[in-house]
Design a protein around this motif. Structure first.
Motif, PDB file in Angstrom:
ATOM      1  N   ILE A  62       0.838  -1.208   0.000  1.00  0.00           N
ATOM      2  CA  ILE A  62       0.000   0.000   0.000  1.00  0.00           C
ATOM      3  C   ILE A  62       0.873   1.258   0.000  1.00  0.00           C
ATOM      4  N   ALA A  63       1.930   1.262   0.830  1.00  0.00           N
ATOM      5  CA  ALA A  63       2.817   2.426   0.882  1.00  0.00           C
ATOM      6  C   ALA A  63       3.519   2.648  -0.457  1.00  0.00           C
ATOM      7  N   GLY A  64       4.020   1.566  -1.057  1.00  0.00           N
ATOM      8  CA  GLY A  64       4.692   1.697  -2.353  1.00  0.00           C
ATOM      9  C   GLY A  64       3.752   2.148  -3.449  1.00  0.00           C
ATOM     10  N   GLY A  65       2.529   1.590  -3.447  1.00  0.00           N
ATOM     11  CA  GLY A  65       1.556   1.999  -4.458  1.00  0.00           C
ATOM     12  C   GLY A  65       1.140   3.453  -4.300  1.00  0.00           C
ATOM     13  N   ALA A  66       0.970   3.901  -3.049  1.00  0.00           N
ATOM     14  CA  ALA A  66       0.586   5.297  -2.818  1.00  0.00           C
ATOM     15  C   ALA A  66       1.681   6.250  -3.276  1.00  0.00           C
ATOM     16  N   MET A  67       2.944   5.907  -2.995  1.00  0.00           N
ATOM     17  CA  MET A  67       4.040   6.771  -3.422  1.00  0.00           C
ATOM     18  C   MET A  67       4.171   6.791  -4.945  1.00  0.00           C
ATOM     19  N   SER A  68       3.980   5.635  -5.588  1.00  0.00           N
ATOM     20  CA  SER A  68       4.016   5.593  -7.054  1.00  0.00           C
ATOM     21  C   SER A  68       2.901   6.449  -7.649  1.00  0.00           C
ATOM     22  N   ALA A  69       1.694   6.347  -7.052  1.00  0.00           N
ATOM     23  CA  ALA A  69       0.577   7.159  -7.526  1.00  0.00           C
ATOM     24  C   ALA A  69       0.834   8.639  -7.301  1.00  0.00           C
ATOM     25  N   LEU A  70       1.465   8.987  -6.168  1.00  0.00           N
ATOM     26  CA  LEU A  70       1.795  10.388  -5.893  1.00  0.00           C
ATOM     27  C   LEU A  70       2.788  10.915  -6.927  1.00  0.00           C
ATOM     28  N   THR A  71       3.787  10.102  -7.263  1.00  0.00           N
ATOM     29  CA  THR A  71       4.746  10.498  -8.297  1.00  0.00           C
ATOM     30  C   THR A  71       4.055  10.701  -9.636  1.00  0.00           C
ATOM     31  N   LEU A  72       3.149   9.779  -9.982  1.00  0.00           N
ATOM     32  CA  LEU A  72       2.401   9.899 -11.227  1.00  0.00           C
ATOM     33  C   LEU A  72       1.544  11.157 -11.228  1.00  0.00           C
ATOM     34  N   THR A  73       0.934  11.456 -10.078  1.00  0.00           N
ATOM     35  CA  THR A  73       0.068  12.631  -9.984  1.00  0.00           C
ATOM     36  C   THR A  73       0.844  13.904 -10.274  1.00  0.00           C
ATOM     37  N   TYR A  74       1.976  14.085  -9.606  1.00  0.00           N
ATOM     38  CA  TYR A  74       2.753  15.305  -9.819  1.00  0.00           C
ATOM     39  C   TYR A  74       3.354  15.347 -11.220  1.00  0.00           C
ATOM     40  N   SER A  75       3.678  14.201 -11.787  1.00  0.00           N
ATOM     41  CA  SER A  75       4.179  14.189 -13.171  1.00  0.00           C
ATOM     42  C   SER A  75       3.103  14.678 -14.128  1.00  0.00           C
TER      43      SER A  75
END
Length: 433
Positions: A62-75
């Motif tokens: 969950i933590a890894g997926g949330a951080m990946s999604a956060l990176t995608l969001t800002y990109s």
């Protein structure tokens, strides 16, 4: 304390997501504390029962997926910023950075990462925070739903017609708010007799260069009442001023301490801001239209959509026009503060002169402007109609100067209202003589 800097879009893009993320992350501590020191027997059947290693794996995913999604969001947000600055208008970046969907999305993803990370640190061989683990799974589900909504919102953000409609709604709301404020001031003045202010003989300079932003009107009124003076702001919101220019005039001389107090209550910003939503939104629509008409973009239909929106806004503003100054009174009904506002005629000049100058070589755009003049002439007062008559005649002269065929020019003239056509015939007759 002046906290206006917190309203800056780029500050909001940092503080709002950070606040949401820290709040969501702190919820993990609350759930773990409650589960350690309170009895959850009534809810035990609804909580997942996992081994410590399995719980750590779930939380890590969950933590890894949330951080990946956060990176995608800002990109994605940065890509949208680049598209907006290059294709729409650089000043639209303030609208995108102020978008609450972008802020909430970043906050939810960041909060889920912190929540899962903190929860994993409490997993022990003899204790698994089952309630906090269930919360992490709920947050993961929320992240998926928020990501879907975020992508949909971003796709609408780069649709120029939707952005023009959104800016127009904000502009109409700002005009409506200004009209209600004027009406409220008039109602408050009913039954309160006050002497007309005297001559404004004392001048107060701006103190620093920049664009006039927000005014702390309540404090300025209080200062004026304390000094038994009337203040008159010399520039409308959004107008640029030099530090040595006169910003405020008073009806009598004031001491240096009072002058400094007045200057502190007037926000002068180094760049344009949405503190003056009417002027800022008009300029934003104008910038979109002029960029669309430039040879590098050549998107006439975007400019047409902008002109249609402006005609709608100006029609509403003309129906609610109450003068060019807002009068503020103290509790006794004495006039204490006069704040200038751009009238409908000023706004029309500000928008339509550059559009007309940029449309001389574009018959399609000239037809759109002629239709806008006709719509406004049918709904506005006589004073605004006279102003539009000048704009219509200038449009015809602009087309003649560009060397268009007489039939093309006539197709534009036919759309103009009868008053402008009559004035053009008189101009032609005078020219022949």
């Amino acid at each position: 304390m002046n906290l206006n800097f917190l309203r800056h879009p780029f500050v909001m893009l940092q503080t709002v997501p950070a606040g949401i993320a820290l709040s969501v992350g702190a919820a993990s501590l609350v759930f773990v504390y409650l589960e350690k020191f309170l009895i959850f027997d009534a809810f035990a059947a609804f909580l997942p029962e996992l081994a410590p290693e399995t719980a750590r794996t779930v939380l890590a995913v969950i933590a890894g997926g949330a951080m990946s999604a956060l990176t995608l969001t800002y990109s994605i947000v940065l890509v949208v910023f680049a598209l907006a600055a290059g294709n729409l208008a650089p000043r639209m970046l303030k609208r995108f950075t102020s978008d609450i969907v972008n802020q909430v999305t970043a906050g939810v993803f960041g909060g889920t990462f912190l929540y899962a990370l903190l929860t994993a640190s409490f997993v022990e061989a003899d204790f698994v925070p089952r309630a906090a683990l269930l919360g992490a799974e709920i947050l993961a589900t929320l992240c998926v739903m928020q990501l879907i909504y975020f992508v949909r919102n971003v796709s609408e953000s780069v649709a120029i017609d939707d952005e023009i409609a959104a800016i127009t709604r904000n502009l109409k709301s700002a005009i409506e708010a200004r009209w209600r404020r004027n009406e409220q001031e008039k109602e408050d003045a009913v039954g309160k007799e006050s002497e007309a202010p005297g001559d404004f003989t004392f001048e107060i300079i701006a103190g620093k260069p920049g664009y006039l932003g927000s005014l702390d009107e309540d404090k300025l009124i209080a200062i004026a009442a304390e000094q038994d003076v009337t203040l008159e702001v010399q520039k409308a919101r959004g107008v640029y001023t030099l530090g040595e220019e006169v910003m405020v005039k008073a009806t009598k001389e004031l001491d240096e301490e009072t002058v400094e107090a007045i200057q502190k209550r007037i926000s002068i910003r180094p760049s344009r801001s949405s503190d003056s939503p009417v002027e800022f939104s008009v300029n934003l629509l104008l910038e979109i239209a002029l960029r669309a008409l430039s040879p590098g973009v050549n998107d006439t239909f975007t400019a047409i959509a902008t002109v249609d929106s402006l005609s709608d806004v100006f029609s509403q503003a003309a129906a609610q026009e109450n003068g060019s100054s807002l009068v503020h009174r103290d509790k006794e009904g004495n006039i204490r503060l006069l704040v200038p506002e751009l009238s409908i005629e000023n706004l029309i000049n500000q928008a339509f002169h550059p559009l007309r100058q940029a449309s001389g070589n574009n018959i399609l755009m000239a037809i759109c402007l002629a239709r806008a003049y006709a719509r406004l002439c049918a709904t506005c007062s006589r004073g605004v109609q006279n102003r539009l008559k000048e704009h219509g005649l200038l449009l015809i002269r602009e087309l003649e100067r560009a060397g268009h065929l007489p039939d093309d020019i006539e197709s534009v003239i036919e759309i103009l209202p009868p008053e402008i056509r009559k004035a053009n015939r008189e101009r032609q007759d005078k020219k022949k003589k």
